[in-house]
Design a protein around this motif. Structure first.
Motif, PDB file in Angstrom:
ATOM      1  N   SER A 171       0.827  -1.213   0.000  1.00 18.83           N
ATOM      2  CA  SER A 171       0.000   0.000   0.000  1.00 18.83           C
ATOM      3  C   SER A 171       0.860   1.261   0.000  1.00 18.83           C
ATOM      4  N   HIS A 172       2.136   1.104   0.412  1.00 26.79           N
ATOM      5  CA  HIS A 172       3.078   2.228   0.399  1.00 26.79           C
ATOM      6  C   HIS A 172       4.094   2.089  -0.744  1.00 26.79           C
ATOM      7  N   ASN A 173       3.837   1.140  -1.654  1.00 28.61           N
ATOM      8  CA  ASN A 173       4.699   0.942  -2.832  1.00 28.61           C
ATOM      9  C   ASN A 173       6.129   0.566  -2.480  1.00 28.61           C
ATOM     10  N   VAL A 174       6.286  -0.248  -1.420  1.00 30.67           N
ATOM     11  CA  VAL A 174       7.614  -0.750  -1.074  1.00 30.67           C
ATOM     12  C   VAL A 174       7.554  -2.270  -0.948  1.00 30.67           C
ATOM     13  N   PRO A 175       8.678  -2.946  -1.142  1.00 30.48           N
ATOM     14  CA  PRO A 175       8.695  -4.410  -1.073  1.00 30.48           C
ATOM     15  C   PRO A 175       8.773  -4.944   0.357  1.00 30.48           C
ATOM     16  N   LEU A 176       8.313  -6.173   0.515  1.00 26.82           N
ATOM     17  CA  LEU A 176       8.421  -6.896   1.787  1.00 26.82           C
ATOM     18  C   LEU A 176       9.565  -7.898   1.688  1.00 26.82           C
ATOM     19  N   ILE A 177      10.493  -7.804   2.646  1.00 23.62           N
ATOM     20  CA  ILE A 177      11.610  -8.749   2.761  1.00 23.62           C
ATOM     21  C   ILE A 177      11.309  -9.693   3.919  1.00 23.62           C
ATOM     22  N   VAL A 178      11.381 -10.987   3.685  1.00 23.61           N
ATOM     23  CA  VAL A 178      11.113 -11.961   4.738  1.00 23.61           C
ATOM     24  C   VAL A 178      12.323 -12.876   4.925  1.00 23.61           C
ATOM     25  N   ASP A 179      12.804 -12.946   6.159  1.00 24.59           N
ATOM     26  CA  ASP A 179      13.856 -13.888   6.532  1.00 24.59           C
ATOM     27  C   ASP A 179      13.185 -15.224   6.841  1.00 24.59           C
ATOM     28  N   ASN A 180      13.438 -16.209   6.002  1.00 24.90           N
ATOM     29  CA  ASN A 180      12.750 -17.509   6.077  1.00 24.90           C
ATOM     30  C   ASN A 180      13.642 -18.604   6.638  1.00 24.90           C
ATOM     31  N   THR A 181      14.651 -18.207   7.427  1.00 24.28           N
ATOM     32  CA  THR A 181      15.676 -19.149   7.885  1.00 24.28           C
ATOM     33  C   THR A 181      15.106 -20.344   8.635  1.00 24.28           C
ATOM     34  N   PHE A 182      14.293 -20.111   9.660  1.00 24.35           N
ATOM     35  CA  PHE A 182      13.800 -21.215  10.479  1.00 24.35           C
ATOM     36  C   PHE A 182      12.775 -22.081   9.742  1.00 24.35           C
ATOM     37  N   ALA A 183      11.957 -21.466   8.919  1.00 25.20           N
ATOM     38  CA  ALA A 183      10.917 -22.245   8.235  1.00 25.20           C
ATOM     39  C   ALA A 183      11.496 -23.008   7.054  1.00 25.20           C
ATOM     40  N   THR A 184      12.430 -22.404   6.328  1.00 29.35           N
ATOM     41  CA  THR A 184      12.934 -22.920   5.050  1.00 29.35           C
ATOM     42  C   THR A 184      11.767 -23.013   4.062  1.00 29.35           C
ATOM     43  N   PRO A 185      12.064 -23.090   2.769  1.00 29.48           N
ATOM     44  CA  PRO A 185      10.970 -23.198   1.796  1.00 29.48           C
ATOM     45  C   PRO A 185      10.183 -24.498   1.901  1.00 29.48           C
ATOM     46  N   VAL A 186      10.700 -25.455   2.651  1.00 28.30           N
ATOM     47  CA  VAL A 186       9.964 -26.713   2.840  1.00 28.30           C
ATOM     48  C   VAL A 186       8.731 -26.493   3.710  1.00 28.30           C
ATOM     49  N   LEU A 187       8.832 -25.614   4.716  1.00 25.81           N
ATOM     50  CA  LEU A 187       7.717 -25.379   5.634  1.00 25.81           C
ATOM     51  C   LEU A 187       6.898 -24.153   5.264  1.00 25.81           C
ATOM     52  N   CYS A 188       7.501 -23.197   4.553  1.00 22.29           N
ATOM     53  CA  CYS A 188       6.774 -21.984   4.163  1.00 22.29           C
ATOM     54  C   CYS A 188       7.439 -21.363   2.944  1.00 22.29           C
ATOM     55  N   LYS A 189       6.627 -20.897   2.014  1.00 21.10           N
ATOM     56  CA  LYS A 189       7.130 -20.181   0.841  1.00 21.10           C
ATOM     57  C   LYS A 189       6.537 -18.768   0.895  1.00 21.10           C
ATOM     58  N   PRO A 190       7.238 -17.828   1.509  1.00 20.82           N
ATOM     59  CA  PRO A 190       6.690 -16.484   1.725  1.00 20.82           C
ATOM     60  C   PRO A 190       6.236 -15.771   0.445  1.00 20.82           C
ATOM     61  N   ILE A 191       6.878 -16.069  -0.677  1.00 15.73           N
ATOM     62  CA  ILE A 191       6.503 -15.418  -1.936  1.00 15.73           C
ATOM     63  C   ILE A 191       5.046 -15.721  -2.293  1.00 15.73           C
ATOM     64  N   GLU A 192       4.577 -16.914  -1.937  1.00  9.45           N
ATOM     65  CA  GLU A 192       3.186 -17.289  -2.224  1.00  9.45           C
ATOM     66  C   GLU A 192       2.199 -16.435  -1.433  1.00  9.45           C
ATOM     67  N   TYR A 193       2.676 -15.797  -0.355  1.00  3.89           N
ATOM     68  CA  TYR A 193       1.798 -14.976   0.491  1.00  3.89           C
ATOM     69  C   TYR A 193       2.062 -13.480   0.328  1.00  3.89           C
ATOM     70  N   GLY A 194       2.868 -13.117  -0.667  1.00  5.10           N
ATOM     71  CA  GLY A 194       3.053 -11.701  -0.961  1.00  5.10           C
ATOM     72  C   GLY A 194       4.431 -11.140  -0.703  1.00  5.10           C
ATOM     73  N   ALA A 195       5.359 -11.929  -0.157  1.00  2.00           N
ATOM     74  CA  ALA A 195       6.724 -11.435   0.050  1.00  2.00           C
ATOM     75  C   ALA A 195       7.384 -11.194  -1.304  1.00  2.00           C
ATOM     76  N   ASP A 196       8.220 -10.178  -1.373  1.00  2.00           N
ATOM     77  CA  ASP A 196       8.897  -9.823  -2.621  1.00  2.00           C
ATOM     78  C   ASP A 196      10.340 -10.298  -2.662  1.00  2.00           C
ATOM     79  N   ILE A 197      10.955 -10.357  -1.488  1.00  2.00           N
ATOM     80  CA  ILE A 197      12.348 -10.775  -1.362  1.00  2.00           C
ATOM     81  C   ILE A 197      12.423 -11.722  -0.169  1.00  2.00           C
ATOM     82  N   VAL A 198      13.126 -12.824  -0.324  1.00  2.00           N
ATOM     83  CA  VAL A 198      13.290 -13.802   0.761  1.00  2.00           C
ATOM     84  C   VAL A 198      14.774 -13.991   1.014  1.00  2.00           C
ATOM     85  N   ILE A 199      15.162 -13.980   2.271  1.00  2.00           N
ATOM     86  CA  ILE A 199      16.562 -14.218   2.618  1.00  2.00           C
ATOM     87  C   ILE A 199      16.660 -15.384   3.590  1.00  2.00           C
ATOM     88  N   HIS A 200      17.857 -15.931   3.697  1.00  2.00           N
ATOM     89  CA  HIS A 200      18.140 -17.030   4.623  1.00  2.00           C
ATOM     90  C   HIS A 200      19.549 -16.893   5.179  1.00  2.00           C
TER      91      HIS A 200
END
Length: 420
Positions: A171-200
């Protein structure tokens, strides 16, 4: 392919008579046929390999695998998780800019954001991850360029409402960065829920064996950097002959800019052998995460039975503050449990020092069970107020359940609790 198959096959497909396993290209240097060929690559760095400070075939195979697991268009490995956090912000923010971060994040990241980036003229505005949208909206400034949060916070284990944060950020025209270290893509894929950048921090579950430190940044390829807030993406980059990232690399401008500008200048790239070891961990990631979650659930329920434990924090326990978000976003809550021992720090230390199977170490998400007292270790540099904001009690212990037989882990817990 499904995740179990991607872990084994993504990123590298050997041709006829080529090695089955990703080869280690242990070289800093690549040979060209002519001076013109070298010059052409400096004009167009994605045309070929230049130098292993930018890219290396072994590392590139791992980058491609992680990007595919996360559902991104590209990835860039870094020498540590902290380097991934730093570069993910610097790719968006310059001196005079700000960004928003949830308060419930790793203590080292708090220090990076609140102290080091402040010295560079970049302000971090901390908000409670559980705050309502209006409160988070009110934290934005004209110069705010990003929102940052952790899928499963370390060590508070708060589960991020990714869709809420994505909605606010967009809504403010900026990206969401999500640190997915503990979940890993096996337990959660943040991009599917709107995250723009994922780090680990790949040092954790992705590696899994405590062999090498590393990080990674994944680009979803979905954010529109032409919205007027990011001139560095839409105006010519004079340090690269006038390249315009949103024009010349429209499918993946974010990760291309990160590599061509930041990796070029910081050189925080992992060695080929480190990437080779990381790939071995990735090959078993899916099956390991299943067992971590299974063991941790049993251990968490066992902790709940003890009258010496004041609180057990594990997102998949019914009644946990993050239970609803955990069910919505996670296939499992990883192997990390946070517990609060009655009697505060002294009893926490007594319990930890009495463990025989579990190691007392500055690490987490290992194949072996390990424990840490965050208030006196990873979060030692934080003030009492910052500790509370991060969800850390003086008696809190981060208990990282490994892949040992779960009954052996429980036996070790029981004999240690007997000494408290």
């Amino acid at each position: 392919m499904r995740d179990e198959t991607k872990c084994l096959h993504s990123g590298y497909s050997p041709k006829n008579t080529e090695p089955r396993v990703v080869p280690i290209v242990q070289s800093t240097t690549y040979v060209f046929d002519s001076t013109k060929d070298v010059g052409d690559v400096f004009d167009e760095p994605t045309k070929a390999l230049i130098y292993s400070r930018f890219a290396n075939p072994t590392v590139m195979a791992v980058e491609a695998k992680i990007a595919e697991l996360e559902g991104g268009v590209g990835a860039m490995c870094t020498s540590s998780g902290q380097a991934a956090s730093l570069l993910s912000i610097l790719n968006l923010c310059s001196a005079g800019d700000s960004f928003i971060s949830t308060a419930q994040i790793y203590g080292g990241t708090v220090n990076l954001f609140a102290v080091t980036l402040k010295k560079l003229g970049i302000e971090c505005i901390f908000v409670d991850a559980n705050a309502d949208e209006e409160t988070i909206n009110n934290a934005f400034k004209e110069n705010t360029k990003a929102v940052f949060g952790e899928t499963i916070a370390n060590p508070a284990l708060n589960v991020l409402d990714i869709e809420k944060l994505a909605r606010v950020a967009h809504s403010h025209n900026v990206p969401l960065i999500v640190d997915n270290t503990f979940a890993t893509p096996v337990l959660c894929k943040p991009i599917e829920y709107g995250a723009d950048i994922v780090i680990h921090s790949t040092s954790k579950y992705m590696d899994g064996h405590a062999l090498q430190v590393g990080g990674v940044i994944v680009d979803s390829g979905k954010f529109d950097y032409t919205n007027g807030k990011f001139p560095e993406f839409t105006e010519p980059d004079e340090s690269y002959h006038g390249i315009v990232y949103t024009k010349d690399y429209a499918k993946a401008p974010y990760i291309t800019k990160a590599r061509m500008q930041l990796m070029r200048d910081f050189g925080a790239y992992p060695a080929a052998h480190s990437a080779f070891l990381l790939n071995l961990g990735l090959e078993t990631l899916a099956i390991r995460m299943e067992r971590y979650c299974e063991n941790a659930m049993k251990v968490a329920k066992h902790f709940e039975k003890s009258d010496k434990i004041e609180k057990v924090i594990y997102p998949f326990l019914e009644g946990d503050a993050s239970y609803e978000n955990a069910k919505k976003y996670l296939k499992g809550a990883s192997g990390v449990i946070s517990i609060v021992i009655k009697g505060g720090k002294d009893n926490a230390v007594k319990f930890m020092d009495s463990l025989k199977l579990a190691s007392n170490e500055v690490h987490v998400a290992d194949i072996r069970t390990c424990v840490l007292h965050p208030a006196s270790a990873t979060h030692r540099q934080l003030t009492d107020e910052q500790l509370v904001a991060c969800g850390i009690n003086p008696g809190l212990i981060r208990f990282s359940v490994g892949l040992e037989n779960v009954d052996d882990i429980i036996d070790d817990i029981d004999q240690a609790l007997a000494n408290v």
